[in-house]
Design an enzyme around this catalytic site. Structure first.
Site, PDB file in Angstrom:
ATOM      1  CG  ASP A   1      -4.655   5.433  -0.307  1.00  0.00           C
ATOM      2  OD1 ASP A   1      -3.878   4.469  -0.392  1.00  0.00           O
ATOM      3  OD2 ASP A   1      -5.331   5.673   0.722  1.00  0.00           O
TER       4      ASP A   1
ATOM      5  CD  GLU B   1      -8.225   1.722   2.436  1.00  0.00           C
ATOM      6  OE1 GLU B   1      -7.234   0.971   2.410  1.00  0.00           O
ATOM      7  OE2 GLU B   1      -8.226   2.832   3.010  1.00  0.00           O
TER       8      GLU B   1
ATOM      9  CG  ASP C   1      -1.944   1.084   1.250  1.00  0.00           C
ATOM     10  OD1 ASP C   1      -1.933   1.917   0.317  1.00  0.00           O
ATOM     11  OD2 ASP C   1      -2.763   1.117   2.189  1.00  0.00           O
TER      12      ASP C   1
ATOM     13  CG  HIS D   1      -7.606   8.811   6.565  1.00  0.00           C
ATOM     14  ND1 HIS D   1      -8.385   7.718   6.245  1.00  0.00           N
ATOM     15  CD2 HIS D   1      -6.338   8.338   6.657  1.00  0.00           C
ATOM     16  CE1 HIS D   1      -7.627   6.631   6.157  1.00  0.00           C
ATOM     17  NE2 HIS D   1      -6.381   6.984   6.406  1.00  0.00           N
TER      18      HIS D   1
END
Length: 491
Positions: free
Chosen positions: A274, A377, A263, A351
Protein backbone atom coordinates in the site's frame (compact mmCIF):
# COMPACT_ATOMS: atom_id res chain seq x y z
CA UNK A 1 50.18 -5.70 -82.00
CA UNK A 2 46.76 -4.97 -80.46
CA UNK A 3 44.02 -3.47 -82.56
CA UNK A 4 40.48 -2.78 -81.25
CA UNK A 5 40.78 -5.51 -78.58
CA UNK A 6 41.76 -8.27 -81.07
CA UNK A 7 45.13 -9.93 -81.65
CA UNK A 8 46.44 -9.25 -85.15
CA UNK A 9 49.23 -11.55 -86.30
CA UNK A 10 52.19 -9.72 -87.78
CA UNK A 11 54.16 -11.15 -90.57
CA UNK A 12 57.06 -13.52 -89.97
CA UNK A 13 58.88 -13.16 -86.68
CA UNK A 14 56.10 -11.45 -84.74
CA UNK A 15 53.79 -14.43 -85.33
CA UNK A 16 56.44 -16.87 -84.13
CA UNK A 17 57.09 -14.85 -80.97
CA UNK A 18 53.37 -14.78 -80.13
CA UNK A 19 53.15 -18.55 -80.56
CA UNK A 20 56.13 -19.12 -78.21
CA UNK A 21 54.66 -16.83 -75.50
CA UNK A 22 51.33 -18.68 -75.65
CA UNK A 23 53.04 -22.06 -75.25
CA UNK A 24 55.03 -20.82 -72.27
CA UNK A 25 51.85 -19.57 -70.50
CA UNK A 26 50.07 -22.90 -71.04
CA UNK A 27 53.11 -24.83 -69.74
CA UNK A 28 53.31 -22.68 -66.61
CA UNK A 29 49.58 -23.10 -65.84
CA UNK A 30 49.87 -26.88 -66.28
CA UNK A 31 52.83 -27.11 -63.92
CA UNK A 32 51.08 -25.04 -61.26
CA UNK A 33 47.98 -27.25 -61.34
CA UNK A 34 50.16 -30.36 -61.10
CA UNK A 35 51.93 -28.98 -58.03
CA UNK A 36 48.61 -28.26 -56.30
CA UNK A 37 47.38 -31.75 -57.11
CA UNK A 38 50.60 -33.31 -55.83
CA UNK A 39 50.40 -31.28 -52.61
CA UNK A 40 46.78 -32.35 -52.03
CA UNK A 41 47.63 -36.03 -52.65
CA UNK A 42 50.49 -35.83 -50.16
CA UNK A 43 48.21 -34.22 -47.55
CA UNK A 44 45.54 -36.90 -48.05
CA UNK A 45 48.11 -39.67 -47.74
CA UNK A 46 49.35 -38.26 -44.43
CA UNK A 47 45.80 -38.10 -43.09
CA UNK A 48 45.16 -41.70 -44.13
CA UNK A 49 48.34 -42.72 -42.34
CA UNK A 50 47.04 -41.11 -39.17
CA UNK A 51 43.74 -42.98 -39.48
CA UNK A 52 45.56 -46.30 -39.94
CA UNK A 53 47.95 -45.73 -37.02
CA UNK A 54 45.45 -44.32 -34.49
CA UNK A 55 42.23 -45.88 -35.69
CA UNK A 56 40.52 -42.45 -35.71
CA UNK A 57 41.00 -39.00 -37.11
CA UNK A 58 42.81 -36.65 -34.72
CA UNK A 59 40.54 -33.93 -33.35
CA UNK A 60 43.26 -31.34 -33.87
CA UNK A 61 42.90 -31.57 -37.65
CA UNK A 62 39.38 -30.12 -37.68
CA UNK A 63 39.95 -26.86 -35.78
CA UNK A 64 43.11 -26.24 -37.84
CA UNK A 65 40.96 -25.85 -40.91
CA UNK A 66 38.16 -23.88 -39.23
CA UNK A 67 40.38 -21.43 -37.33
CA UNK A 68 42.43 -20.20 -40.28
CA UNK A 69 43.20 -16.49 -39.86
CA UNK A 70 40.97 -14.33 -42.06
CA UNK A 71 40.16 -10.67 -42.19
CA UNK A 72 37.35 -9.37 -39.95
CA UNK A 73 36.89 -12.82 -38.42
CA UNK A 74 35.20 -14.15 -41.63
CA UNK A 75 36.29 -16.78 -44.12
CA UNK A 76 37.55 -15.26 -47.35
CA UNK A 77 35.43 -16.29 -50.35
CA UNK A 78 38.48 -16.97 -52.55
CA UNK A 79 39.98 -19.27 -49.88
CA UNK A 80 36.76 -21.25 -49.69
CA UNK A 81 36.69 -21.69 -53.46
CA UNK A 82 40.33 -22.82 -53.53
CA UNK A 83 39.66 -25.41 -50.84
CA UNK A 84 36.66 -26.79 -52.72
CA UNK A 85 38.70 -27.11 -55.96
CA UNK A 86 41.56 -28.90 -54.19
CA UNK A 87 39.15 -31.33 -52.51
CA UNK A 88 37.54 -32.07 -55.88
CA UNK A 89 40.90 -32.85 -57.51
CA UNK A 90 42.02 -35.19 -54.70
CA UNK A 91 38.68 -36.96 -54.39
CA UNK A 92 39.91 -40.20 -55.94
CA UNK A 93 42.64 -40.82 -53.41
CA UNK A 94 41.34 -39.10 -50.21
CA UNK A 95 39.35 -40.96 -47.55
CA UNK A 96 35.72 -40.57 -48.54
CA UNK A 97 34.15 -39.95 -45.08
CA UNK A 98 36.63 -37.36 -43.86
CA UNK A 99 35.92 -34.24 -45.89
CA UNK A 100 32.12 -34.17 -45.31
CA UNK A 101 32.73 -34.37 -41.55
CA UNK A 102 34.88 -31.26 -41.71
CA UNK A 103 32.25 -29.36 -43.65
CA UNK A 104 29.49 -30.42 -41.27
CA UNK A 105 31.42 -29.30 -38.21
CA UNK A 106 32.15 -25.95 -39.79
CA UNK A 107 28.46 -25.32 -40.55
CA UNK A 108 27.44 -26.39 -37.04
CA UNK A 109 29.89 -23.89 -35.59
CA UNK A 110 28.29 -21.09 -37.62
CA UNK A 111 24.78 -22.03 -36.45
CA UNK A 112 25.89 -22.07 -32.84
CA UNK A 113 27.34 -18.61 -33.24
CA UNK A 114 24.04 -17.28 -34.61
CA UNK A 115 22.11 -18.82 -31.71
CA UNK A 116 24.48 -17.29 -29.18
CA UNK A 117 24.06 -13.88 -30.79
CA UNK A 118 20.27 -14.24 -30.68
CA UNK A 119 20.42 -15.11 -26.97
CA UNK A 120 22.54 -12.07 -26.23
CA UNK A 121 20.02 -9.90 -28.07
CA UNK A 122 17.10 -11.24 -26.00
CA UNK A 123 18.98 -10.72 -22.73
CA UNK A 124 19.95 -7.18 -23.62
CA UNK A 125 16.39 -6.34 -24.71
CA UNK A 126 15.00 -6.90 -21.16
CA UNK A 127 17.67 -4.99 -19.29
CA UNK A 128 15.30 -2.00 -19.08
CA UNK A 129 11.55 -1.64 -18.72
CA UNK A 130 9.60 -0.40 -21.72
CA UNK A 131 7.40 2.69 -21.84
CA UNK A 132 4.56 2.07 -21.25
CA UNK A 133 5.66 -0.84 -19.02
CA UNK A 134 5.00 -4.20 -20.70
CA UNK A 135 7.66 -6.64 -19.43
CA UNK A 136 6.69 -8.65 -16.32
CA UNK A 137 8.93 -7.91 -13.33
CA UNK A 138 9.72 -11.63 -12.95
CA UNK A 139 11.72 -11.48 -16.22
CA UNK A 140 14.22 -9.14 -14.58
CA UNK A 141 14.77 -11.53 -11.65
CA UNK A 142 15.06 -15.06 -13.10
CA UNK A 143 16.31 -16.44 -9.77
CA UNK A 144 13.01 -15.45 -8.14
CA UNK A 145 14.66 -13.27 -5.50
CA UNK A 146 13.46 -9.66 -5.43
CA UNK A 147 15.36 -6.64 -4.06
CA UNK A 148 15.00 -5.59 -0.45
CA UNK A 149 13.56 -2.23 0.41
CA UNK A 150 15.31 0.32 2.64
CA UNK A 151 16.81 -1.43 5.69
CA UNK A 152 16.72 0.53 8.97
CA UNK A 153 18.07 -0.53 12.34
CA UNK A 154 15.78 -0.34 15.34
CA UNK A 155 16.40 2.17 18.11
CA UNK A 156 17.37 1.86 21.77
CA UNK A 157 17.00 -1.63 23.27
CA UNK A 158 16.34 -3.21 19.87
CA UNK A 159 19.73 -2.31 18.41
CA UNK A 160 21.22 -5.77 18.97
CA UNK A 161 18.52 -7.52 16.93
CA UNK A 162 20.40 -7.26 13.66
CA UNK A 163 23.21 -9.49 14.96
CA UNK A 164 21.11 -11.78 17.15
CA UNK A 165 21.34 -15.32 15.74
CA UNK A 166 17.87 -16.32 16.92
CA UNK A 167 16.31 -13.26 15.26
CA UNK A 168 18.25 -13.91 12.09
CA UNK A 169 16.88 -17.45 12.03
CA UNK A 170 13.32 -16.13 12.37
CA UNK A 171 14.04 -13.76 9.49
CA UNK A 172 15.06 -16.66 7.26
CA UNK A 173 11.93 -18.59 8.23
CA UNK A 174 9.74 -15.83 6.76
CA UNK A 175 11.76 -15.24 3.60
CA UNK A 176 8.97 -16.38 1.25
CA UNK A 177 6.51 -13.88 2.72
CA UNK A 178 9.06 -11.07 2.49
CA UNK A 179 9.94 -12.06 -1.07
CA UNK A 180 6.27 -11.93 -2.14
CA UNK A 181 5.96 -8.44 -0.70
CA UNK A 182 9.22 -7.34 -2.40
CA UNK A 183 7.92 -8.66 -5.70
CA UNK A 184 4.75 -6.59 -5.31
CA UNK A 185 6.84 -3.56 -4.27
CA UNK A 186 9.04 -3.78 -7.37
CA UNK A 187 5.93 -3.80 -9.56
CA UNK A 188 4.68 -0.72 -7.70
CA UNK A 189 7.98 1.12 -8.22
CA UNK A 190 8.11 0.44 -11.95
CA UNK A 191 4.46 1.31 -12.57
CA UNK A 192 4.55 4.53 -10.57
CA UNK A 193 7.82 5.59 -12.24
CA UNK A 194 6.05 5.54 -15.59
CA UNK A 195 2.86 7.08 -14.18
CA UNK A 196 4.74 10.07 -12.78
CA UNK A 197 6.05 10.84 -16.28
CA UNK A 198 2.96 9.95 -18.27
CA UNK A 199 0.13 11.59 -16.31
CA UNK A 200 -0.53 15.09 -17.64
CA UNK A 201 -3.27 17.72 -17.36
CA UNK A 202 -6.03 17.05 -19.87
CA UNK A 203 -6.24 13.31 -19.18
CA UNK A 204 -9.51 11.96 -17.81
CA UNK A 205 -9.40 10.27 -14.43
CA UNK A 206 -10.49 7.00 -16.04
CA UNK A 207 -7.53 7.17 -18.43
CA UNK A 208 -5.17 7.75 -15.49
CA UNK A 209 -6.54 4.82 -13.51
CA UNK A 210 -6.49 2.46 -16.48
CA UNK A 211 -2.90 3.45 -17.26
CA UNK A 212 -1.85 2.43 -13.75
CA UNK A 213 -4.06 -0.66 -13.47
CA UNK A 214 -3.20 -2.11 -16.89
CA UNK A 215 0.49 -1.63 -16.15
CA UNK A 216 0.09 -3.36 -12.79
CA UNK A 217 -1.79 -6.31 -14.29
CA UNK A 218 0.93 -6.81 -16.91
CA UNK A 219 3.98 -6.41 -14.69
CA UNK A 220 2.63 -8.54 -11.86
CA UNK A 221 1.26 -11.19 -14.27
CA UNK A 222 -2.24 -11.06 -12.83
CA UNK A 223 -3.45 -14.50 -11.81
CA UNK A 224 -6.75 -14.59 -9.93
CA UNK A 225 -6.23 -14.18 -6.20
CA UNK A 226 -2.57 -15.21 -6.39
CA UNK A 227 -1.28 -12.00 -7.95
CA UNK A 228 -2.83 -8.72 -9.01
CA UNK A 229 -4.15 -5.34 -7.93
CA UNK A 230 -4.34 -4.80 -4.17
CA UNK A 231 -7.21 -2.28 -4.24
CA UNK A 232 -8.76 0.28 -6.63
CA UNK A 233 -6.54 3.12 -7.80
CA UNK A 234 -7.30 6.25 -5.81
CA UNK A 235 -6.92 9.56 -7.64
CA UNK A 236 -8.59 11.94 -5.19
CA UNK A 237 -8.49 15.61 -6.18
CA UNK A 238 -7.92 18.77 -4.13
CA UNK A 239 -10.15 18.79 -1.01
CA UNK A 240 -11.00 15.10 -1.51
CA UNK A 241 -8.34 13.27 0.49
CA UNK A 242 -9.12 9.59 -0.15
CA UNK A 243 -11.38 6.85 -1.56
CA UNK A 244 -12.19 8.43 -4.91
CA UNK A 245 -11.81 6.46 -8.13
CA UNK A 246 -14.00 7.19 -11.14
CA UNK A 247 -17.02 5.03 -11.90
CA UNK A 248 -17.88 4.26 -15.52
CA UNK A 249 -19.09 7.37 -17.30
CA UNK A 250 -17.14 9.78 -15.07
CA UNK A 251 -15.78 12.52 -17.35
CA UNK A 252 -13.66 14.38 -14.78
CA UNK A 253 -10.48 15.77 -16.37
CA UNK A 254 -7.22 16.47 -14.56
CA UNK A 255 -6.34 20.20 -14.49
CA UNK A 256 -3.03 22.05 -14.13
CA UNK A 257 -4.01 23.48 -10.72
CA UNK A 258 -5.24 20.16 -9.27
CA UNK A 259 -3.63 18.31 -6.37
CA UNK A 260 -4.02 14.60 -7.17
CA UNK A 261 -3.35 11.80 -4.68
CA UNK A 262 -2.31 8.62 -6.53
CA UNK A 263 -2.90 5.71 -4.14
CA UNK A 264 -2.72 2.18 -5.56
CA UNK A 265 -1.84 -1.28 -4.32
CA UNK A 266 -0.24 -4.48 -5.58
CA UNK A 267 -0.20 -7.95 -4.08
CA UNK A 268 1.40 -11.37 -4.42
CA UNK A 269 -0.37 -14.21 -2.58
CA UNK A 270 -2.32 -11.63 -0.57
CA UNK A 271 0.80 -9.77 0.63
CA UNK A 272 -0.27 -6.20 -0.11
CA UNK A 273 1.93 -3.18 -0.83
CA UNK A 274 0.00 0.00 0.00
CA UNK A 275 1.87 3.05 -1.26
CA UNK A 276 0.80 6.55 -2.33
CA UNK A 277 2.18 9.87 -3.55
CA UNK A 278 0.81 13.30 -4.48
CA UNK A 279 1.04 14.56 -8.05
CA UNK A 280 0.97 18.29 -8.85
CA UNK A 281 1.96 20.49 -11.80
CA UNK A 282 1.76 23.95 -10.27
CA UNK A 283 4.86 24.56 -8.08
CA UNK A 284 2.77 26.54 -5.60
CA UNK A 285 1.88 23.21 -3.95
CA UNK A 286 5.46 22.01 -3.54
CA UNK A 287 5.63 23.14 0.09
CA UNK A 288 2.44 21.24 0.93
CA UNK A 289 3.87 18.06 -0.58
CA UNK A 290 7.17 18.58 1.25
CA UNK A 291 5.36 18.84 4.60
CA UNK A 292 3.42 15.61 4.13
CA UNK A 293 6.39 13.70 2.77
CA UNK A 294 8.48 14.77 5.76
CA UNK A 295 5.69 13.71 8.12
CA UNK A 296 5.43 10.27 6.50
CA UNK A 297 9.19 9.76 6.72
CA UNK A 298 8.99 10.75 10.38
CA UNK A 299 6.36 8.08 10.99
CA UNK A 300 8.52 5.50 9.21
CA UNK A 301 11.54 6.53 11.29
CA UNK A 302 9.67 6.37 14.61
CA UNK A 303 7.99 3.01 13.92
CA UNK A 304 9.46 -0.07 15.54
CA UNK A 305 8.89 -3.09 17.74
CA UNK A 306 7.29 -2.19 21.09
CA UNK A 307 6.77 1.45 20.01
CA UNK A 308 3.49 2.97 21.18
CA UNK A 309 1.25 4.00 18.29
CA UNK A 310 0.30 7.32 19.93
CA UNK A 311 3.96 8.32 20.20
CA UNK A 312 4.26 7.95 16.42
CA UNK A 313 1.17 10.14 15.96
CA UNK A 314 2.61 12.87 18.17
CA UNK A 315 5.89 12.93 16.21
CA UNK A 316 4.03 13.13 12.89
CA UNK A 317 1.84 16.01 14.06
CA UNK A 318 4.80 18.02 15.34
CA UNK A 319 6.62 17.80 12.03
CA UNK A 320 3.63 18.52 9.80
CA UNK A 321 2.44 21.55 11.74
CA UNK A 322 5.89 23.10 11.50
CA UNK A 323 5.22 23.83 7.80
CA UNK A 324 3.38 26.72 6.22
CA UNK A 325 2.28 27.05 2.61
CA UNK A 326 1.26 30.13 0.66
CA UNK A 327 -1.50 29.64 -1.94
CA UNK A 328 -3.19 32.49 -3.79
CA UNK A 329 -1.44 35.04 -1.57
CA UNK A 330 -2.80 33.44 1.58
CA UNK A 331 -0.70 31.56 4.13
CA UNK A 332 -1.89 28.29 5.66
CA UNK A 333 -0.47 26.14 8.40
CA UNK A 334 -0.41 22.54 7.17
CA UNK A 335 -2.71 20.48 9.38
CA UNK A 336 -2.72 16.70 9.75
CA UNK A 337 -6.14 15.22 8.96
CA UNK A 338 -6.84 13.83 12.40
CA UNK A 339 -9.49 11.25 11.45
CA UNK A 340 -7.32 9.54 8.83
CA UNK A 341 -4.70 7.02 9.96
CA UNK A 342 -2.11 4.51 8.93
CA UNK A 343 -2.95 0.86 9.55
CA UNK A 344 -1.69 -2.67 9.98
CA UNK A 345 -1.94 -5.11 7.05
CA UNK A 346 -2.65 -8.84 6.97
CA UNK A 347 -2.83 -11.24 4.00
CA UNK A 348 -5.83 -10.24 1.84
CA UNK A 349 -6.82 -7.67 4.48
CA UNK A 350 -5.83 -4.08 3.84
CA UNK A 351 -7.03 -2.76 7.23
CA UNK A 352 -6.08 -5.39 9.79
CA UNK A 353 -7.18 -3.81 13.06
CA UNK A 354 -4.41 -1.53 14.37
CA UNK A 355 -4.45 2.16 13.44
CA UNK A 356 -1.41 4.43 13.31
CA UNK A 357 -2.62 7.95 14.20
CA UNK A 358 -1.09 11.07 12.69
CA UNK A 359 -1.92 13.31 15.67
CA UNK A 360 -1.24 13.11 19.37
CA UNK A 361 -3.96 10.99 21.00
CA UNK A 362 -4.96 9.51 24.32
CA UNK A 363 -2.64 7.58 26.60
CA UNK A 364 -3.55 4.13 25.20
CA UNK A 365 -0.61 1.76 25.25
CA UNK A 366 -1.25 -0.19 22.02
CA UNK A 367 2.14 -1.05 20.54
CA UNK A 368 3.64 -2.30 17.33
CA UNK A 369 4.82 -5.91 17.49
CA UNK A 370 7.49 -8.05 15.89
CA UNK A 371 6.48 -9.52 12.54
CA UNK A 372 3.71 -7.00 11.80
CA UNK A 373 3.22 -5.17 8.51
CA UNK A 374 2.10 -1.52 8.52
CA UNK A 375 1.10 1.16 6.04
CA UNK A 376 2.48 4.44 7.36
CA UNK A 377 0.45 7.15 5.66
CA UNK A 378 -0.09 10.80 6.48
CA UNK A 379 -2.49 13.41 5.10
CA UNK A 380 -1.94 17.16 5.28
CA UNK A 381 -4.57 19.82 4.58
CA UNK A 382 -4.98 23.57 4.21
CA UNK A 383 -8.56 23.21 5.48
CA UNK A 384 -9.92 22.08 8.83
CA UNK A 385 -7.88 18.90 9.02
CA UNK A 386 -10.99 16.76 9.29
CA UNK A 387 -12.78 14.79 6.56
CA UNK A 388 -16.35 13.57 6.06
CA UNK A 389 -18.05 11.26 3.56
CA UNK A 390 -19.38 12.96 0.45
CA UNK A 391 -20.03 12.05 -3.19
CA UNK A 392 -20.83 8.92 -5.19
CA UNK A 393 -19.32 5.78 -3.69
CA UNK A 394 -16.89 3.74 -5.76
CA UNK A 395 -14.87 1.66 -3.24
CA UNK A 396 -16.19 -1.56 -1.69
CA UNK A 397 -14.84 -4.65 0.08
CA UNK A 398 -16.31 -7.91 1.31
CA UNK A 399 -16.22 -8.01 5.10
CA UNK A 400 -13.58 -10.29 6.61
CA UNK A 401 -15.79 -11.60 9.43
CA UNK A 402 -18.74 -12.73 7.29
CA UNK A 403 -18.89 -16.42 6.44
CA UNK A 404 -22.48 -17.26 5.56
CA UNK A 405 -25.45 -14.98 5.15
CA UNK A 406 -29.02 -15.41 3.91
CA UNK A 407 -29.87 -13.10 1.04
CA UNK A 408 -33.41 -12.66 -0.22
CA UNK A 409 -32.45 -11.10 -3.58
CA UNK A 410 -31.28 -13.65 -6.16
CA UNK A 411 -29.16 -11.11 -8.05
CA UNK A 412 -27.41 -10.24 -4.77
CA UNK A 413 -26.52 -13.91 -4.26
CA UNK A 414 -25.06 -14.09 -7.77
CA UNK A 415 -23.14 -10.84 -7.29
CA UNK A 416 -21.69 -12.04 -3.97
CA UNK A 417 -20.44 -15.18 -5.75
CA UNK A 418 -18.66 -13.02 -8.34
CA UNK A 419 -17.12 -10.80 -5.64
CA UNK A 420 -15.89 -13.81 -3.65
CA UNK A 421 -14.38 -15.48 -6.71
CA UNK A 422 -12.78 -12.40 -8.27
CA UNK A 423 -11.70 -10.31 -5.26
CA UNK A 424 -12.13 -12.33 -2.07
CA UNK A 425 -11.73 -9.80 0.75
CA UNK A 426 -9.61 -7.42 -1.33
CA UNK A 427 -11.23 -4.02 -2.06
CA UNK A 428 -12.83 -3.50 -5.47
CA UNK A 429 -14.72 -0.78 -7.34
CA UNK A 430 -17.60 -0.61 -9.80
CA UNK A 431 -15.26 -0.45 -12.80
CA UNK A 432 -13.86 -3.84 -11.75
CA UNK A 433 -17.36 -5.33 -11.69
CA UNK A 434 -17.95 -3.94 -15.19
CA UNK A 435 -14.69 -5.48 -16.33
CA UNK A 436 -15.64 -9.02 -15.23
CA UNK A 437 -18.98 -8.81 -17.03
CA UNK A 438 -21.44 -7.80 -14.29
CA UNK A 439 -24.35 -5.62 -15.45
CA UNK A 440 -27.33 -3.98 -13.74
CA UNK A 441 -25.90 -4.69 -10.32
CA UNK A 442 -26.56 -1.37 -8.50
CA UNK A 443 -29.53 -2.61 -6.45
CA UNK A 444 -27.86 -5.94 -5.70
CA UNK A 445 -24.71 -4.18 -4.50
CA UNK A 446 -26.75 -1.88 -2.29
CA UNK A 447 -28.50 -4.93 -0.83
CA UNK A 448 -25.13 -6.50 0.01
CA UNK A 449 -24.05 -3.29 1.74
CA UNK A 450 -27.34 -2.99 3.68
CA UNK A 451 -27.03 -6.65 4.74
CA UNK A 452 -23.58 -6.05 6.20
CA UNK A 453 -21.84 -8.46 3.81
CA UNK A 454 -20.00 -5.77 1.88
CA UNK A 455 -18.50 -2.57 3.32
CA UNK A 456 -18.71 0.67 1.33
CA UNK A 457 -16.04 3.38 1.43
CA UNK A 458 -17.38 6.72 0.07
CA UNK A 459 -15.01 9.59 -0.84
CA UNK A 460 -13.58 11.50 2.14
CA UNK A 461 -13.44 15.29 1.76
CA UNK A 462 -12.27 18.33 3.75
CA UNK A 463 -13.93 21.74 3.38
CA UNK A 464 -14.51 23.02 -0.13
CA UNK A 465 -11.64 25.10 -1.52
CA UNK A 466 -8.98 23.40 0.58
CA UNK A 467 -6.11 21.26 -0.70
CA UNK A 468 -4.97 17.92 0.68
CA UNK A 469 -1.84 15.85 0.09
CA UNK A 470 -0.81 12.27 0.93
CA UNK A 471 2.32 10.12 1.06
CA UNK A 472 2.45 6.49 2.18
CA UNK A 473 4.88 3.58 2.58
CA UNK A 474 4.56 -0.08 3.55
CA UNK A 475 6.98 -1.39 6.20
CA UNK A 476 7.82 -4.78 7.70
CA UNK A 477 8.84 -5.04 11.36
CA UNK A 478 11.24 -7.91 10.80
CA UNK A 479 12.83 -9.66 13.82
CA UNK A 480 16.24 -8.19 12.91
CA UNK A 481 15.43 -4.83 11.35
CA UNK A 482 12.78 -2.57 9.87
CA UNK A 483 12.35 -2.79 6.10
CA UNK A 484 10.65 0.03 4.16
CA UNK A 485 9.68 -2.31 1.38
CA UNK A 486 8.05 0.27 -0.95
CA UNK A 487 10.91 2.79 -0.79
CA UNK A 488 12.13 4.00 -4.19
CA UNK A 489 14.32 6.62 -5.81
CA UNK A 490 11.32 8.96 -6.07
CA UNK A 491 10.29 9.10 -2.38
Amino acid sequence: MLKEGKIVAAEGEEGEELEEVTKENVTTATETAAKKKKKKKKKSANENAEVESNGAVKEESTPEKVDLPHKNGKINDEDENDEEEEEGEGEGEATTGETPKKKKKKKKSKKKSKTANATETVESSISHQTEPPSIPVSKFFPDGKYPEGEICEYKNDNLNRITNEEKRYLDRMHFDDYNDLRHAAEVHRQVRKYAQKAIKPGMTMIEICELIENGTRTLIEENGLEAGIGFPTGCSLNNCAAHYTPNSGDKTVLQYDDVCKIDFGTHINGRIVDCAFTLTFNPVYDRLKEAVKDATNTGVREAGIDVRLNDIGAAIQEVMESYEVEINQKTYQVKPIRNLNGHSILPYQIHAGKSVPIVKGSSTVTKMEEGEYFAIETFGSTGKGYVREDGECSHYAKRQDVDQVTLRVKKAQSLLGTITKQFGTLPFCRRYLDRVGETKYALALKHLVDSGVVESYPPLVDVKGSYTAQFEHTIILRPTCKEVVSRGDDF
